[in-house]
Design a protein around this motif. Structure first.
Motif, short mmCIF file in Angstrom:
data_model
loop_
_atom_site.label_atom_id
_atom_site.label_comp_id
_atom_site.label_asym_id
_atom_site.label_seq_id
_atom_site.Cartn_x
_atom_site.Cartn_y
_atom_site.Cartn_z
N GLY A 5 0.71 -1.33 0.01
CA GLY A 5 0.09 0.08 0.04
C GLY A 5 1.00 1.38 0.10
N LYS A 6 -0.08 2.35 -0.32
CA LYS A 6 0.99 3.66 -0.24
C LYS A 6 1.09 4.15 1.04
N GLN A 7 0.22 3.83 2.27
CA GLN A 7 0.28 4.50 3.50
C GLN A 7 1.44 3.94 4.35
N ASP A 98 4.88 14.85 1.28
CA ASP A 98 4.74 15.74 2.37
C ASP A 98 4.41 14.59 3.42
N ALA A 99 4.70 14.83 4.74
CA ALA A 99 4.43 14.05 5.68
C ALA A 99 3.90 14.54 6.97
N THR A 100 3.33 14.21 7.84
CA THR A 100 2.93 14.60 9.42
C THR A 100 3.57 13.89 10.20
N SER A 101 3.90 14.58 11.22
CA SER A 101 4.64 13.88 12.37
C SER A 101 4.26 14.46 13.77
N ASP A 102 3.92 13.50 14.83
CA ASP A 102 3.49 13.90 16.05
C ASP A 102 4.38 13.52 17.12
N GLU A 121 2.42 9.15 2.65
CA GLU A 121 1.80 8.35 1.58
C GLU A 121 2.96 8.42 0.57
N LEU A 122 3.37 7.14 0.06
CA LEU A 122 4.32 7.10 -0.93
C LEU A 122 3.85 6.21 -2.11
N ASP A 123 3.96 6.78 -3.27
CA ASP A 123 3.48 6.32 -4.59
C ASP A 123 4.57 5.50 -5.00
N TYR A 124 4.21 4.61 -5.84
CA TYR A 124 5.22 3.57 -6.64
C TYR A 124 6.08 4.55 -7.36
N MET A 129 10.26 1.06 -0.74
CA MET A 129 10.96 1.19 0.39
C MET A 129 10.55 1.03 1.41
N LYS A 130 9.20 0.96 1.86
CA LYS A 130 8.22 0.65 3.10
C LYS A 130 9.15 -0.35 3.98
#
Length: 154
Positions: A5-7, A98-102, A121-124, A129-130
């Motif tokens: 998946g992308k997430q 973009d990424a979010t971080s908490d 979210e990472l596109d193909y 790399m995940k």
């Protein structure tokens, strides 16, 4: 065959022997965050620019560095005093994303548990790399949390 998946979600935690208020102070402004940000060590000639009011939503820094750190901006988007620092990262180089971080803070007796997470979210083909990212993220975030621990336990 399986689908990737992308997430992407990553989080790690560390307990520091310091009051939650002291940890929050060290994590809730860009300049203080950069005292323990693990990526600051990857380029001795890193260029940083700060804008906004330190310790308030909109507090932002942008960086430009070598191939290891690339280029982008990091902005505080929400603060819940002594509980949560929410940020957004906009990467420009080596690739746009973009990424979010908490950073979440919880009391553990007289100590503070710090949980640092990132979502993107990472596109193909980047999503492939995940499979390797967790160990790299653990290394980076672990170094950062260790530095934070050293700073706030002084």
């Amino acid at each position: 065959m399986f689908a990737i998946g992308k997430q992407y979600h990553f989080e790690t935690s560390m307990v520091v022997n310091a009051p939650i208020e002291k940890v929050y102070e060290q994590a809730s402004s860009s300049k203080k965050f950069n005292e323990w940000n693990p990526w600051m060590d990857l380029d001795p000639n890193l260029k940083l620019t700060y804008s906004g009011t330190q310790g308030q939503p909109g507090d932002e820094y942008c960086w430009q560095g070598n191939d290891d750190v690339g280029q982008g901006c990091h902005v505080i988007i929400a603060l819940v005093p002594n509980q949560k620092i929410a940020t957004k990262m906009m990467f420009k180089k080596p690739f746009e994303s973009d990424a979010t971080s908490d950073i979440m803070l919880t009391n553990e007796g007289s100590a503070t548990k710090v949980t640092w997470s990132m979502d993107c979210e990472l596109d193909y083909p980047m999503n492939l790399m995940k499979l390797m990212m967790d160990s790299q993220m653990e290394d980076s975030y672990g170094k950062g949390l260790k530095k934070l621990k050293e700073l706030v336990e002084k």
